[in-house]
Design a protein around this motif. Structure first.
Motif, PDB file in Angstrom:
ATOM      1  N   TYR A  90       0.844  -1.196   0.000  1.00  0.00           N
ATOM      2  CA  TYR A  90       0.000   0.000   0.000  1.00  0.00           C
ATOM      3  C   TYR A  90       0.875   1.240   0.000  1.00  0.00           C
ATOM      4  O   TYR A  90       2.075   1.197   0.281  1.00  0.00           O
ATOM      5  N   THR A  91       0.254   2.345  -0.322  1.00  0.00           N
ATOM      6  CA  THR A  91       0.901   3.654  -0.342  1.00  0.00           C
ATOM      7  C   THR A  91      -0.126   4.686   0.096  1.00  0.00           C
ATOM      8  O   THR A  91      -1.318   4.516  -0.155  1.00  0.00           O
ATOM      9  N   TYR A  92       0.321   5.733   0.764  1.00  0.00           N
ATOM     10  CA  TYR A  92      -0.639   6.776   1.149  1.00  0.00           C
ATOM     11  C   TYR A  92      -0.038   8.161   0.937  1.00  0.00           C
ATOM     12  O   TYR A  92       1.184   8.342   0.886  1.00  0.00           O
ATOM     13  N   CYS A  93      -0.936   9.125   0.796  1.00  0.00           N
ATOM     14  CA  CYS A  93      -0.561  10.513   0.536  1.00  0.00           C
ATOM     15  C   CYS A  93      -1.214  11.406   1.588  1.00  0.00           C
ATOM     16  O   CYS A  93      -2.404  11.257   1.881  1.00  0.00           O
ATOM     17  N   VAL A  94      -0.452  12.310   2.166  1.00  0.00           N
ATOM     18  CA  VAL A  94      -0.956  13.220   3.200  1.00  0.00           C
ATOM     19  C   VAL A  94      -1.562  14.452   2.545  1.00  0.00           C
ATOM     20  O   VAL A  94      -0.929  15.079   1.688  1.00  0.00           O
ATOM     21  N   HIS A  95      -2.779  14.799   2.956  1.00  0.00           N
ATOM     22  CA  HIS A  95      -3.433  16.027   2.508  1.00  0.00           C
ATOM     23  C   HIS A  95      -3.631  16.953   3.703  1.00  0.00           C
ATOM     24  O   HIS A  95      -3.980  16.515   4.793  1.00  0.00           O
ATOM     25  N   ASP A  96      -3.454  18.233   3.451  1.00  0.00           N
ATOM     26  CA  ASP A  96      -3.615  19.252   4.481  1.00  0.00           C
ATOM     27  C   ASP A  96      -4.583  20.305   3.967  1.00  0.00           C
ATOM     28  O   ASP A  96      -4.301  20.985   2.977  1.00  0.00           O
ATOM     29  N   ARG A  97      -5.727  20.430   4.596  1.00  0.00           N
ATOM     30  CA  ARG A  97      -6.735  21.418   4.175  1.00  0.00           C
ATOM     31  C   ARG A  97      -7.520  21.856   5.402  1.00  0.00           C
ATOM     32  O   ARG A  97      -7.320  21.341   6.500  1.00  0.00           O
ATOM     33  N   ASP A  98      -8.411  22.839   5.204  1.00  0.00           N
ATOM     34  CA  ASP A  98      -9.276  23.300   6.277  1.00  0.00           C
ATOM     35  C   ASP A  98     -10.658  22.694   6.119  1.00  0.00           C
ATOM     36  O   ASP A  98     -11.087  22.364   5.008  1.00  0.00           O
ATOM     37  N   THR A  99     -11.376  22.559   7.238  1.00  0.00           N
ATOM     38  CA  THR A  99     -12.758  22.108   7.173  1.00  0.00           C
ATOM     39  C   THR A  99     -13.608  23.191   6.533  1.00  0.00           C
ATOM     40  O   THR A  99     -13.262  24.371   6.550  1.00  0.00           O
ATOM     41  N   ASN A 100     -14.741  22.791   5.983  1.00  0.00           N
ATOM     42  CA  ASN A 100     -15.616  23.743   5.304  1.00  0.00           C
ATOM     43  C   ASN A 100     -16.391  24.623   6.274  1.00  0.00           C
ATOM     44  O   ASN A 100     -16.743  25.750   5.964  1.00  0.00           O
ATOM     45  N   ASP A 101     -16.675  24.090   7.479  1.00  0.00           N
ATOM     46  CA  ASP A 101     -17.542  24.832   8.399  1.00  0.00           C
ATOM     47  C   ASP A 101     -16.748  25.725   9.359  1.00  0.00           C
ATOM     48  O   ASP A 101     -16.876  26.938   9.349  1.00  0.00           O
ATOM     49  N   SER A 102     -15.892  25.108  10.184  1.00  0.00           N
ATOM     50  CA  SER A 102     -15.214  25.878  11.224  1.00  0.00           C
ATOM     51  C   SER A 102     -13.834  26.358  10.813  1.00  0.00           C
ATOM     52  O   SER A 102     -13.163  27.040  11.592  1.00  0.00           O
ATOM     53  N   GLN A 103     -13.372  25.999   9.589  1.00  0.00           N
ATOM     54  CA  GLN A 103     -12.091  26.483   9.086  1.00  0.00           C
ATOM     55  C   GLN A 103     -10.932  26.153  10.014  1.00  0.00           C
ATOM     56  O   GLN A 103     -10.078  26.993  10.308  1.00  0.00           O
ATOM     57  N   ILE A 104     -10.889  24.896  10.495  1.00  0.00           N
ATOM     58  CA  ILE A 104      -9.739  24.432  11.260  1.00  0.00           C
ATOM     59  C   ILE A 104      -9.038  23.353  10.449  1.00  0.00           C
ATOM     60  O   ILE A 104      -9.624  22.721   9.579  1.00  0.00           O
ATOM     61  N   GLN A 105      -7.769  23.144  10.740  1.00  0.00           N
ATOM     62  CA  GLN A 105      -6.949  22.234   9.951  1.00  0.00           C
ATOM     63  C   GLN A 105      -7.536  20.823   9.937  1.00  0.00           C
ATOM     64  O   GLN A 105      -7.949  20.295  10.965  1.00  0.00           O
ATOM     65  N   ASN A 106      -7.552  20.222   8.744  1.00  0.00           N
ATOM     66  CA  ASN A 106      -8.134  18.889   8.567  1.00  0.00           C
ATOM     67  C   ASN A 106      -7.114  17.993   7.866  1.00  0.00           C
ATOM     68  O   ASN A 106      -7.230  17.690   6.679  1.00  0.00           O
ATOM     69  N   LEU A 107      -6.103  17.552   8.602  1.00  0.00           N
ATOM     70  CA  LEU A 107      -5.111  16.631   8.060  1.00  0.00           C
ATOM     71  C   LEU A 107      -5.735  15.260   7.863  1.00  0.00           C
ATOM     72  O   LEU A 107      -6.443  14.753   8.731  1.00  0.00           O
ATOM     73  N   HIS A 108      -5.456  14.636   6.714  1.00  0.00           N
ATOM     74  CA  HIS A 108      -5.972  13.291   6.450  1.00  0.00           C
ATOM     75  C   HIS A 108      -5.093  12.619   5.402  1.00  0.00           C
ATOM     76  O   HIS A 108      -4.239  13.270   4.783  1.00  0.00           O
TER      77      HIS A 108
END
Length: 255
Positions: free
Chosen positions: A118-136
């Motif tokens: 397997y392989t995975y990729c890290v994404h860093d964005r903000d949530t749509n509602d409260s605009q806090i960091q949403n790492l996944h």
């Protein structure tokens, strides 16, 4: 209670359409950026656990190791942003990588399988509602798994292993059960605070704030409707306009 982590599973079929879909998804995963955060360099976004170190390698290996029913599995591992906010910023990416690997590997072991490539990729964005960091992370898993004889086999994923209803969550091989347990253990070891109590307090504050906002919205809406009804009443009660006729009509008579 609000889940501590979200773990979603899907798969791509070994068809022409499935192949196009996987290729597009790999490109999106590799190059997606968020203007609110500095994207990780490409060399750091991908973590290779046997399937490839970039989207092209992953694409080629998925085709090579595809099964009769599955071209590749695709999972999203997303810790709750409000809990990640308790983690020191410099440790967040590494923690997301750690939980991703723990979840993928334990999920297969609990199902009695070898851990696949397997392989995975890290994404860093903000949530749509409260605009806090949403790492996944986006995780891609080979469609077949090598057994102890060196043969590649295709394995079925059962519904109860990937849904989050109460009965399924009680299973040891349930993806959500494993993700929540592993993530909460990681938080216990990482944080020097009672994150469960802190979260309950924060959720209570959010509920109060939401209630106040709803009340204000109701009052604003009520005021608008009241003003509208008052204008309607004022218009209904206005006296009719009287049209007075000429008391001395011109009868066309010359005097």
């Amino acid at each position: 209670m609000k889940p501590s982590i979200i773990a979603n599973w899907k798969y791509q079929k070994p068809t022409k359409g499935g192949g196009r879909g996987l290729k597009s998804l790999l490109k999106y995963t590799s190059y997606r950026e968020d203007p609110e955060h500095a994207a990780l360099p490409l060399s750091e976004r991908w973590t290779d656990c046997g399937l490839g170190s970039n989207w092209r390698e992953v694409w080629a290996n998925c085709q090579q190791w595809a099964g009769p029913y599955v071209l590749a599995h695709h999972l999203v591992i997303a810790p709750a942003p409000d809990l990640m906010a308790f983690v020191p910023e410099e440790r967040r990416v590494e923690l997301v990588r750690d939980i991703t690997e723990r979840v993928i590997e334990r999920w297969h072991i609990e199902r009695g399988l070898n851990v696949p490539e397997y392989t995975y990729c890290v994404h860093d964005r903000d949530t749509n509602d409260s605009q806090i960091q949403n790492l996944h992370t986006h995780v891609f898993v080979a469609g077949t798994i090598e057994n102890n004889l060196g043969e590649r086999e295709s394995h079925r994923v059962n519904r109860e292993q990937v849904v989050a209803d109460p009965k399924s969550l009680a299973r040891a091989d349930n993806l959500h059960h494993i993700a929540r347990e592993e993530f909460e253990h990681l938080l216990d070891r990482t944080l020097d605070l009672d994150w469960r109590a802190e979260r309950e307090l924060q959720l209570a504050r959010d509920e109060v704030r939401q209630g106040v906002d709803q009340e204000l919205d109701f009052e604003d809406d009520f005021s608008v409707k009241t003003a509208h009804r008052q204008r309607e009443r004022d218009r209904d009660t206005e006296p009719p306009t009287l049209t007075t006729s000429n008391p001395f009509p011109d009868l066309g008579i010359d005097l």
